[in-house]
Design an enzyme around this catalytic site. Structure first.
Site, PDB file in Angstrom:
ATOM      1  N   ARG A   1       9.497   1.013 -16.598  1.00 21.22           N
ATOM      2  CA  ARG A   1      10.297   0.833 -17.805  1.00 21.22           C
ATOM      3  C   ARG A   1       9.491   1.015 -19.096  1.00 21.22           C
ATOM      4  O   ARG A   1       9.906   1.729 -20.012  1.00 21.22           O
ATOM      5  CB  ARG A   1      10.953  -0.563 -17.812  1.00 21.22           C
ATOM      6  CG  ARG A   1      12.168  -0.653 -16.934  1.00 21.22           C
ATOM      7  CD  ARG A   1      12.274  -2.014 -16.294  1.00 21.22           C
ATOM      8  NE  ARG A   1      11.246  -2.161 -15.293  1.00 21.22           N
ATOM      9  CZ  ARG A   1      11.375  -1.772 -14.008  1.00 21.22           C
ATOM     10  NH1 ARG A   1      12.509  -1.301 -13.593  1.00 21.22           N
ATOM     11  NH2 ARG A   1      10.372  -1.882 -13.149  1.00 21.22           N
ATOM     12  N   THR A   2       8.351   0.346 -19.179  1.00 21.28           N
ATOM     13  CA  THR A   2       7.597   0.392 -20.437  1.00 21.28           C
ATOM     14  C   THR A   2       7.112   1.817 -20.714  1.00 21.28           C
ATOM     15  O   THR A   2       7.239   2.319 -21.833  1.00 21.28           O
ATOM     16  CB  THR A   2       6.406  -0.588 -20.384  1.00 21.28           C
ATOM     17  OG1 THR A   2       6.885  -1.853 -19.942  1.00 21.28           O
ATOM     18  CG2 THR A   2       5.763  -0.745 -21.741  1.00 21.28           C
TER      19      THR A   2
ATOM     20  N   LYS B   1     -15.554   7.426 -14.010  1.00 24.81           N
ATOM     21  CA  LYS B   1     -16.987   7.760 -14.054  1.00 24.81           C
ATOM     22  C   LYS B   1     -17.798   6.683 -14.765  1.00 24.81           C
ATOM     23  O   LYS B   1     -18.999   6.820 -14.945  1.00 24.81           O
ATOM     24  CB  LYS B   1     -17.185   9.091 -14.790  1.00 24.81           C
ATOM     25  CG  LYS B   1     -16.441  10.254 -14.183  1.00 24.81           C
ATOM     26  CD  LYS B   1     -16.719  11.503 -15.024  1.00 24.81           C
ATOM     27  CE  LYS B   1     -15.914  12.686 -14.535  1.00 24.81           C
ATOM     28  NZ  LYS B   1     -16.020  13.822 -15.462  1.00 24.81           N
TER      29      LYS B   1
ATOM     30  N   ARG C   1      -1.430   0.384 -21.939  1.00 21.66           N
ATOM     31  CA  ARG C   1      -1.343  -0.730 -20.980  1.00 21.66           C
ATOM     32  C   ARG C   1      -2.644  -0.777 -20.197  1.00 21.66           C
ATOM     33  O   ARG C   1      -3.134   0.258 -19.737  1.00 21.66           O
ATOM     34  CB  ARG C   1      -0.164  -0.523 -20.020  1.00 21.66           C
ATOM     35  CG  ARG C   1      -0.212  -1.499 -18.842  1.00 21.66           C
ATOM     36  CD  ARG C   1       1.014  -1.449 -17.975  1.00 21.66           C
ATOM     37  NE  ARG C   1       2.152  -2.044 -18.653  1.00 21.66           N
ATOM     38  CZ  ARG C   1       3.310  -2.328 -18.049  1.00 21.66           C
ATOM     39  NH1 ARG C   1       3.475  -2.058 -16.768  1.00 21.66           N
ATOM     40  NH2 ARG C   1       4.304  -2.870 -18.721  1.00 21.66           N
TER      41      ARG C   1
ATOM     42  N   HIS D   1       2.353  -9.232 -23.680  1.00 21.44           N
ATOM     43  CA  HIS D   1       3.228  -8.068 -23.563  1.00 21.44           C
ATOM     44  C   HIS D   1       4.196  -8.153 -24.747  1.00 21.44           C
ATOM     45  O   HIS D   1       5.376  -8.440 -24.591  1.00 21.44           O
ATOM     46  CB  HIS D   1       3.967  -8.126 -22.225  1.00 21.44           C
ATOM     47  CG  HIS D   1       4.542  -6.802 -21.779  1.00 21.44           C
ATOM     48  ND1 HIS D   1       4.743  -5.749 -22.642  1.00 21.44           N
ATOM     49  CD2 HIS D   1       4.968  -6.390 -20.566  1.00 21.44           C
ATOM     50  CE1 HIS D   1       5.263  -4.739 -21.959  1.00 21.44           C
ATOM     51  NE2 HIS D   1       5.405  -5.103 -20.704  1.00 21.44           N
TER      52      HIS D   1
HETATM   53  C1  NCD Z   1       6.228  -6.508 -16.559  1.00 23.41           C
HETATM   54  C2  NCD Z   1       4.752  -6.334 -16.836  1.00 23.41           C
HETATM   55  O1  NCD Z   1       4.220  -5.241 -16.690  1.00 23.41           O
HETATM   56  O2  NCD Z   1       4.164  -7.328 -17.236  1.00 23.41           O
HETATM   57  N1  NCD Z   1       6.945  -5.326 -16.418  1.00 23.41           N
HETATM   58  C3  NCD Z   1       7.492  -4.729 -17.516  1.00 23.41           C
HETATM   59  O3  NCD Z   1       6.802  -4.296 -18.407  1.00 23.41           O
HETATM   60  N2  NCD Z   1       8.819  -4.642 -17.607  1.00 23.41           N
HETATM   61  C4  NCD Z   1       6.529  -7.487 -15.503  1.00 23.41           C
HETATM   62  C5  NCD Z   1       5.881  -7.374 -14.170  1.00 23.41           C
HETATM   63  O4  NCD Z   1       5.146  -6.440 -13.864  1.00 23.41           O
HETATM   64  O5  NCD Z   1       6.146  -8.267 -13.363  1.00 23.41           O
END
Ligand code: NCD
Length: 343
Positions: A83-84, A114, A137, A165
């Site tokens: 999703r993100t 590396k 991320r 997040h």
């Molecule tokens: C979450 C995350 O990556 O923290 N996912 C997301 O971004 N929707 C939740 C998860 O991974 O459980």
């Protein structure tokens, strides 16, 4: 290296080491967004929601906007994401961004393998792409602060380690506003892996900013409780926090049930997979459990779900976890436009 953009700078410091970023303080332009603590007032949230509403119109019209047509966006992910990753990329494309350099497999295919450091990667990407903004991320708790320190362009966190997040928290709050018509006076229960999960930490702080009278219940097995430092930080903001292992005790009262999965990867990391299998399945939201909940509440989940919400709950009008994602698209369109100074 980041140069702060405000005349009078308010600093938000990483809880882990000395890196710091600027608070939003009413102006998003040129700022990083790596911690929910950078938001300082309700009006900043209102501004994101107001722009997101304009973005919703663009998406509904099915016509590509042009706000980001001259922007170069880099998106680098060191952890899995559905999703993100897709919503940030889609957000840029919906706004006419033609230079989207989106790399999903950084942990496997970049020079990190590396032994390259994160600062070197960030500073290199600025040169190789001439980007205006970087979405990242990364599994390290401090990664987004570190990247922000070494980048000259804004860093937006798409999730850092077990701690933050921020854009997920914004989209979660937007979903609550859309579904319940309010973000104040809420009773919210957060369920599952509160120890390793990052979404619950960012969202609870955002709820504290919006309304000190928000009633938060943290429901988890003892070993997956919200870290003490997070609870005391919420209490120091004036929030009342209730902790329990018993979902049914709090469920009849809540406006929002926010479900999370057990973060298997962190158990693995700590050599605790046995514990994962012991705890997994302890909470499962199904028809029977939902009978304890009010008719006008909503069930949220950042997803991915593993087994914690039965598929038949998807048909319950109270399930909000799929509509939640659309808020992800429009609030990320809004954040990209605000941070790049296009609105
Ligand atoms: C979450 C995350 O990556 O923290 N996912 C997301 O971004 N929707 C939740 C998860 O991974 O459980």
């Amino acid at each position: 290296m980041k140069e702060f953009v405000s005349d009078v700078v308010t600093i938000v410091e990483s809880p882990i080491n000395g890196f710091s970023v600027e608070a939003i303080n009413g102006d998003f332009q040129g700022k990083d967004f790596v911690s929910i603590e950078q938001l300082t007032s309700r009006s900043e949230i209102d501004r994101i929601f107001e722009v997101a509403e304009e973005m919703e119109k663009i998406v509904e019209s099915k016509k590509t906007g042009d706000l980001l047509k001259d922007t170069t966006l880099v998106e680098i992910f060191y952890q899995p994401s559905t999703r993100t990753f897709t919503s940030f990329k889609a957000a840029a494309l919906w706004l006419g961004c033609q230079r989207v350099i989106a790399e999903h497999g950084m942990a496997a295919y970049s020079s990190t393998v590396k032994g390259e450091s994160l600062p070197d990667t960030i500073m290199s990407l600025e040169q190789t792409t001439a980007c205006d903004v970087i979405v990242m991320r990364h599994p390290e708790d401090n990664s987004a602060f570190e990247a922000a320190h070494f980048a000259s362009v804004p860093i937006i966190s798409g999730g850092s380690g077990k701690l933050e997040h921020p854009t997920q928290a914004v989209l979660d709050l937007h979903t609550i506003q859309r579904c319940l018509g309010r973000i104040e006076g809420l009773k919210v229960a957060m369920l599952g892996d509160l120890r390793y999960g990052r979404t619950v930490k960012s969202l609870s702080k955002l709820l504290a900013l919006v309304d000190k009278d928000t009633q938060l219940s943290f429901v988890s097995p003892e070993v997956l409780k919200m870290p003490e430092s997070e609870v005391s930080s919420l209490e120091s903001r004036g929030l009342s926090v209730y902790e329990t292992e018993d979902l049914i005790e709090v469920l009849p009262e809540v406006d929002v049930l926010y479900v999370t999965r057990l973060q298997k990867e962190w158990f693995e990391d700590q050599g605790q997979l046995d514990l994962y299998y012991e705890l997994e399945g302890q909470y499962r939201i199904d028809r029977e459990v939902m009978e304890h909940a009010r008719e006008d509440m909503i069930v949220m989940h950042p997803l991915p779900r593993v087994r914690e919400i039965a598929y038949h709950v998807d048909d319950d009008p109270r399930s909000a976890y799929f509509t939640q994602m659309r808020s992800g698209l429009t609030t990320r369109m809004a954040l990209l436009s605000l941070i790049t100074g296009k609105v």
